[in-house]
Scaffold this motif. Sequence first.
Motif, PDB file in Angstrom:
ATOM      1  N   ARG A 119     -36.955 101.842 -69.004  1.00 11.02           N
ATOM      2  CA  ARG A 119     -37.045 100.593 -69.777  1.00 11.02           C
ATOM      3  C   ARG A 119     -37.511 100.872 -71.202  1.00 11.02           C
ATOM      4  O   ARG A 119     -36.990 100.271 -72.152  1.00 11.02           O
ATOM      5  N   TYR A 120     -38.487 101.751 -71.352  1.00 15.91           N
ATOM      6  CA  TYR A 120     -38.975 102.054 -72.704  1.00 15.91           C
ATOM      7  C   TYR A 120     -37.894 102.733 -73.537  1.00 15.91           C
ATOM      8  O   TYR A 120     -37.722 102.410 -74.732  1.00 15.91           O
ATOM      9  N   ARG A 121     -37.169 103.671 -72.942  1.00 13.73           N
ATOM     10  CA  ARG A 121     -36.143 104.394 -73.701  1.00 13.73           C
ATOM     11  C   ARG A 121     -34.970 103.480 -74.046  1.00 13.73           C
ATOM     12  O   ARG A 121     -34.363 103.629 -75.114  1.00 13.73           O
TER      13      ARG A 121
ATOM     14  N   GLY B  31     -24.575  94.708 -69.252  1.00  9.36           N
ATOM     15  CA  GLY B  31     -24.646  95.745 -68.222  1.00  9.36           C
ATOM     16  C   GLY B  31     -23.874  96.992 -68.601  1.00  9.36           C
ATOM     17  O   GLY B  31     -24.319  98.128 -68.340  1.00  9.36           O
ATOM     18  N   GLY B  32     -22.717  96.836 -69.213  1.00  8.37           N
ATOM     19  CA  GLY B  32     -21.947  97.998 -69.662  1.00  8.37           C
ATOM     20  C   GLY B  32     -22.684  98.801 -70.705  1.00  8.37           C
ATOM     21  O   GLY B  32     -22.669 100.054 -70.687  1.00  8.37           O
ATOM     22  N   GLU B  33     -23.363  98.112 -71.632  1.00  7.25           N
ATOM     23  CA  GLU B  33     -24.135  98.834 -72.652  1.00  7.25           C
ATOM     24  C   GLU B  33     -25.292  99.603 -72.022  1.00  7.25           C
ATOM     25  O   GLU B  33     -25.592 100.747 -72.426  1.00  7.25           O
ATOM     26  N   VAL B  34     -25.964  99.027 -71.013  1.00 10.28           N
ATOM     27  CA  VAL B  34     -27.095  99.707 -70.370  1.00 10.28           C
ATOM     28  C   VAL B  34     -26.618 100.943 -69.602  1.00 10.28           C
ATOM     29  O   VAL B  34     -27.253 102.020 -69.647  1.00 10.28           O
ATOM     30  N   ILE B  35     -25.499 100.829 -68.864  1.00  6.79           N
ATOM     31  CA  ILE B  35     -24.991 101.984 -68.102  1.00  6.79           C
ATOM     32  C   ILE B  35     -24.601 103.136 -69.037  1.00  6.79           C
ATOM     33  O   ILE B  35     -24.872 104.319 -68.766  1.00  6.79           O
TER      34      ILE B  35
ATOM     35  N   ASP C 257     -29.352 110.734 -69.331  1.00  3.88           N
ATOM     36  CA  ASP C 257     -29.421 111.514 -68.094  1.00  3.88           C
ATOM     37  C   ASP C 257     -30.428 110.917 -67.103  1.00  3.88           C
ATOM     38  O   ASP C 257     -31.224 111.618 -66.456  1.00  3.88           O
ATOM     39  N   ILE C 258     -30.391 109.631 -66.965  1.00  5.04           N
ATOM     40  CA  ILE C 258     -31.248 108.922 -66.007  1.00  5.04           C
ATOM     41  C   ILE C 258     -30.369 108.479 -64.841  1.00  5.04           C
ATOM     42  O   ILE C 258     -29.371 107.769 -65.036  1.00  5.04           O
ATOM     43  N   PRO C 259     -30.665 108.907 -63.613  1.00  6.58           N
ATOM     44  CA  PRO C 259     -29.836 108.487 -62.481  1.00  6.58           C
ATOM     45  C   PRO C 259     -29.946 106.980 -62.241  1.00  6.58           C
ATOM     46  O   PRO C 259     -31.009 106.387 -62.442  1.00  6.58           O
ATOM     47  N   TYR C 260     -28.892 106.406 -61.752  1.00  8.32           N
ATOM     48  CA  TYR C 260     -28.859 104.969 -61.481  1.00  8.32           C
ATOM     49  C   TYR C 260     -27.844 104.711 -60.379  1.00  8.32           C
ATOM     50  O   TYR C 260     -27.031 105.561 -60.030  1.00  8.32           O
ATOM     51  N   ARG C 261     -27.903 103.549 -59.858  1.00 11.52           N
ATOM     52  CA  ARG C 261     -26.914 103.104 -58.892  1.00 11.52           C
ATOM     53  C   ARG C 261     -26.771 101.593 -59.007  1.00 11.52           C
ATOM     54  O   ARG C 261     -27.687 100.901 -59.510  1.00 11.52           O
TER      55      ARG C 261
END
Length: 450
Positions: free
Chosen positions: A92-94, A58-62, A69-73
Amino acid sequence: MPGWLSSLRDLIAEASPLRRFMLALLVLLPLAALAAAYVWFNPPVYRVLYTQLSDRSGGEVIAALDQLDIPYRLSAADGTIEVPAGQLHAARYRLAARGLPKSDADAQDEVDRAPSFGASSLQEQQRYQHALEVDLARSIQALDAVELARVHLALPKVSPFLRDAPPATAAVLVRLRPGAQLDAGQVATIQTLVAASVPRMKRAEVQVLDPRGVLLGVAVPEAAQSQRLALEQDLARRALAVLTPWLGKDRVSVQVTATLEDSETRQTVERVRNVVVGGQTRPLEKTVRTTRVPEGRIQRVNAIVILGFEASAAEIKRAAQLARQALGLLPARGDILNVYALPAAVTPAPAQAEPAATPPRAQAPIPIPRVRPVSAPPPRTPPLDFQPWMLVAAAAILLLLGAIGWSRSRRTPVIEVQADDFDAELDAARGQVMADPRVTADVIKLWMRA
């Protein structure tokens, strides 16, 4: 131009800067309020990017989402990563282009693929065991009902100093998909998959558990028990079908106990036939034979045949031969057959009827010294068969009477008349015993009964 627009333009032109600012606020504030209300009542839809990520993944994905520059929460319920629905597939592709996310197994695979130069044999064994566990877990996760699986193997070290190597065991932890369940057949499939992939492991040594710690597949031993009982009943019925026409339905009983194999084994034998050509050995023929021993194979059979009569040795031998052929027993497999014959029941001899005459207690005593030759014998039962012991008993009685008479004659030498009478009666008794010993035997029998 309409008149109200001309009046508004003149008002703005003649107004001071402060009044112009206030007029602008009167226009912009309602628009901003409407936009805020729209955003408030229509928030953007977020979708879960990945489920069940470890903390490291999860840390690597964030970190990658921040760079892209993809928003997330983060979800307040379970901490999963969510992105706007419109950017879900693009994110997901990127991320996949960067090799994310990486599972713990993938991270361990990278460690396993690292150069093993200088690694000890223990480290090599641990790498092999972990790789085997990961491959088994991936195979189990291929089942439709399984969402996540993890396999733990216990592979004891084989020692040449031990006759029987300790068995290998395994524990499989599975997490099912929502609403899915594993039946006994699917649990048996998982057990067979693991047992067939690990040397020296039987299916009974594989335990399957769910995240709550509940052991799955409890009904599998019951099915094996039913299979064993059905086999035992079938073997006993075969033996009875052969022995009953010969011995009778109620004169034979058969009991069979069978032991079955609880795992499936495969044996591969490779034979190579070599030929020498020009001083060189070349393989001429290669034969590979694979033998498959299915689960539920008979390991050993113990049978007992009970004959309900006193059978002879020839009958017992013949019954054993017939039962052995009907059951299909194999001495090489360790099968055992025992045949027993019940002993003949001992019928007690009927008791002799008591004499119809008056019991001996009611008869008058018959003293031997007072027996007269002319007196008739008392009523009695039919005479007993003459036995040698009767004559011996009569002789002993006569000797006893003679000794008593001799002692009396020495104690009372004065009374010559009584001694002579006693001797005469004793001689008469001797003569009666010698003449008819059966009568004397009957008298002795009456004394013994009294």
